[in-house]
Write a protein that holds these residues in place. Structure first.
Motif, PDB file in Angstrom:
ATOM      1  N   VAL A  80       0.127  -8.107   3.848  1.00 38.07           N
ATOM      2  CA  VAL A  80       0.485  -7.022   4.762  1.00 38.07           C
ATOM      3  C   VAL A  80       1.443  -7.532   5.835  1.00 38.07           C
ATOM      4  O   VAL A  80       2.471  -6.898   6.123  1.00 38.07           O
TER       5      VAL A  80
ATOM      6  N   LYS B 140       4.974  -7.839   4.746  1.00 35.67           N
ATOM      7  CA  LYS B 140       5.695  -6.569   4.592  1.00 35.67           C
ATOM      8  C   LYS B 140       6.253  -6.061   5.911  1.00 35.67           C
ATOM      9  O   LYS B 140       7.289  -5.380   5.933  1.00 35.67           O
TER      10      LYS B 140
ATOM     11  N   ALA C 259      -0.780  -6.707  11.958  1.00 34.01           N
ATOM     12  CA  ALA C 259      -0.328  -5.435  11.384  1.00 34.01           C
ATOM     13  C   ALA C 259       1.053  -5.029  11.882  1.00 34.01           C
ATOM     14  O   ALA C 259       1.549  -3.961  11.539  1.00 34.01           O
TER      15      ALA C 259
ATOM     16  N   THR D 191       0.715  10.108  15.588  1.00 36.56           N
ATOM     17  CA  THR D 191       0.498   8.787  14.995  1.00 36.56           C
ATOM     18  C   THR D 191      -0.826   8.203  15.456  1.00 36.56           C
ATOM     19  O   THR D 191      -0.948   7.703  16.578  1.00 36.56           O
TER      20      THR D 191
ATOM     21  N   GLU E 169      -4.511  -3.609   7.203  1.00 36.79           N
ATOM     22  CA  GLU E 169      -3.727  -2.778   6.276  1.00 36.79           C
ATOM     23  C   GLU E 169      -3.608  -1.335   6.764  1.00 36.79           C
ATOM     24  O   GLU E 169      -2.528  -0.743   6.734  1.00 36.79           O
ATOM     25  N   GLN E 170      -4.722  -0.763   7.246  1.00 37.72           N
ATOM     26  CA  GLN E 170      -4.701   0.628   7.713  1.00 37.72           C
ATOM     27  C   GLN E 170      -3.780   0.797   8.925  1.00 37.72           C
ATOM     28  O   GLN E 170      -3.015   1.754   9.008  1.00 37.72           O
TER      29      GLN E 170
ATOM     30  N   ALA F 278      -1.274  -1.225   9.804  1.00 39.43           N
ATOM     31  CA  ALA F 278       0.102  -1.490   9.392  1.00 39.43           C
ATOM     32  C   ALA F 278       0.718  -0.273   8.698  1.00 39.43           C
ATOM     33  O   ALA F 278       1.892   0.058   8.933  1.00 39.43           O
ATOM     34  N   LYS F 279      -0.049   0.401   7.874  1.00 41.97           N
ATOM     35  CA  LYS F 279       0.459   1.593   7.182  1.00 41.97           C
ATOM     36  C   LYS F 279       0.748   2.729   8.161  1.00 41.97           C
ATOM     37  O   LYS F 279       1.669   3.530   7.945  1.00 41.97           O
TER      38      LYS F 279
ATOM     39  N   HIS G 180       3.989   1.225  10.215  1.00 46.81           N
ATOM     40  CA  HIS G 180       5.198   0.956   9.407  1.00 46.81           C
ATOM     41  C   HIS G 180       5.062   1.581   8.023  1.00 46.81           C
ATOM     42  O   HIS G 180       5.044   0.856   7.010  1.00 46.81           O
ATOM     43  N   PRO G 181       4.968   2.902   7.931  1.00 49.76           N
ATOM     44  CA  PRO G 181       4.743   3.560   6.635  1.00 49.76           C
ATOM     45  C   PRO G 181       5.824   3.263   5.608  1.00 49.76           C
ATOM     46  O   PRO G 181       5.536   3.203   4.395  1.00 49.76           O
ATOM     47  N   ASP G 182       7.058   3.045   6.052  1.00 47.15           N
ATOM     48  CA  ASP G 182       8.151   2.815   5.108  1.00 47.15           C
ATOM     49  C   ASP G 182       8.059   1.454   4.427  1.00 47.15           C
ATOM     50  O   ASP G 182       8.735   1.201   3.423  1.00 47.15           O
TER      51      ASP G 182
ATOM     52  N   PHE H 288       5.453   0.353   2.970  1.00 46.12           N
ATOM     53  CA  PHE H 288       4.426   0.377   1.911  1.00 46.12           C
ATOM     54  C   PHE H 288       4.765   1.363   0.791  1.00 46.12           C
ATOM     55  O   PHE H 288       5.332   2.324   0.906  1.00 46.12           O
TER      56      PHE H 288
END
Length: 345
Positions: free
Chosen positions: A212, A215, A254, A315, A334-335, A337-338, A341-343, A345
């Motif tokens: 994560v 990314k 994250a 958000t 992970e949650q 970070a998503k 930074h949704p783009d 993933f």
């Protein structure tokens, strides 16, 4: 023929030595030797230096009491290691979990059917009545006599070991990091002779977090507010806002940063509504503690502070046990970070 007592005793001892067929003492010694050999083969004794106390375990505990301390780190760690059957009384619960089945598993655990004290924890007499061989406490508070709890010395006198979780010695979770979650796993792995399971969990978590973090590497770090929903801890309107502790480590991994890190040196900041309103908040993590609808709290915040970028973009994410000490920090990383930074993933 008569025989005096010393002579009879000597003869009996000689016969025992020759035949190995009499007296329980030899059986006991053989049994002790067998037990000691088995324990050594299983990796015992195990000694931990815990808050200045030497705790030696001669075998894996089988009657564990998990004190409350407003945590689920300890009970979740035992469940993650497959040790739920060792728990005779658990007082920890968030009422929810990011890990499928965990909240239900915690709910099914025995509570010992005891009357808790004003701190919603196990008082001394009730604790001793549970006949534990291991007591887990989040901090040293749980072993403080003036709080009505059994002390570590009193537990030792009845054959029970005790353990305070990482950063609990000084009751200062402001220094806590994800590494402390791994330390808790490792310590319990050693105590219960399941170090292989602990290391597999740690390795998987480290791998997930690294993937994560890779990314989101180089991305701008949004400012995040992390707080418990509908909870008051101080005198101001916002007293359950995190300033330091493990949440900051999770945010960093994250690709984010704590918007209120500089408002206090302690774990929680006790903030006025004006201070909160004057801070740019790009995203919100609402931690639910026995709150059936933490999302509603996030919506309420956004209504109250519509000027936040977080409110304008809606958000937020709701989490519970993965955001604090315990075996599932990789889930929170992970949650978050998503969300940030949704783009990626």
């Amino acid at each position: 023929m008569s025989m005096n007592r010393p002579a009879a005793a000597a003869l009996a001892a000689a016969l025992c030595l020759l035949t190995t067929a009499c007296g329980s003492s030899s059986d006991d010694k053989a049994g002790d030797s067998t037990t000691e050999a088995a324990a050594a083969k299983a990796g015992y004794p195990v000694t931990l230096d815990n808050c200045g106390e030497k705790e030696t375990f001669k075998k894996a505990p089988s009657r564990v009491v998990v004190m409350n301390g407003a945590s689920v780190a300890e009970v979740s760690t035992l469940l993650a290691l497959g040790l739920g059957d060792r728990i005779v009384a658990n007082e920890q619960s968030y009422g929810m979990s990011e890990v499928a089945g965990r909240a239900a598993a915690i709910k099914k655990l025995p509570t010992g059917d005891i009357k808790l004290n004003d701190a919603y924890d196990v008082p001394r007499e009730a604790m001793l009545g549970l006949r534990p061989d291991l007591v887990l406490s989040v901090t040293t508070y749980g072993f403080d006599q003036k709080n009505g709890f059994a002390t570590r010395e009193q537990l030792k006198q009845v054959g029970a070991n005790s353990y305070v979780s990482p950063q609990g010695c000084d009751d200062d979770p402001s220094k806590m990091t994800v590494a402390d979650s791994y330390r808790l796993l490792r310590d319990m792995g050693k105590v219960f002779n399941v170090s292989d399971r602990a290391e597999k969990l740690i390795a998987a978590s480290e791998k997930n977090i690294a993937a994560v973090s890779d990314k989101v590497k180089g991305e701008k770090k949004p400012k995040v507010m992390v707080l418990f929903s509908n909870m008051t801890m101080g005198s101001n309107d916002f007293s359950s806002v995190f300033a330091h502790g493990i949440v900051n480590d999770i945010l960093a991994k994250a690709g984010g940063a704590n918007a209120f890190e500089n408002t206090a040196k302690t774990t929680f900041a006790d903030l006025s509504k004006e201070k909160v309103a004057a801070t740019d908040v790009d995203a919100v993590v609402v931690m639910g503690y026995n709150d059936p609808n933490p999302a509603a709290y996030a919506k309420k915040l956004f209504k109250e502070f519509p000027q936040w970028p977080a409110a304008k973009n809606n958000t937020y994410v709701t989490l519970s046990d993965s955001m604090y000490l315990g075996p599932s920090n990789d889930v929170a990383v992970e949650q978050v970070a998503k969300m940030l930074h949704p783009d990626a993933f």
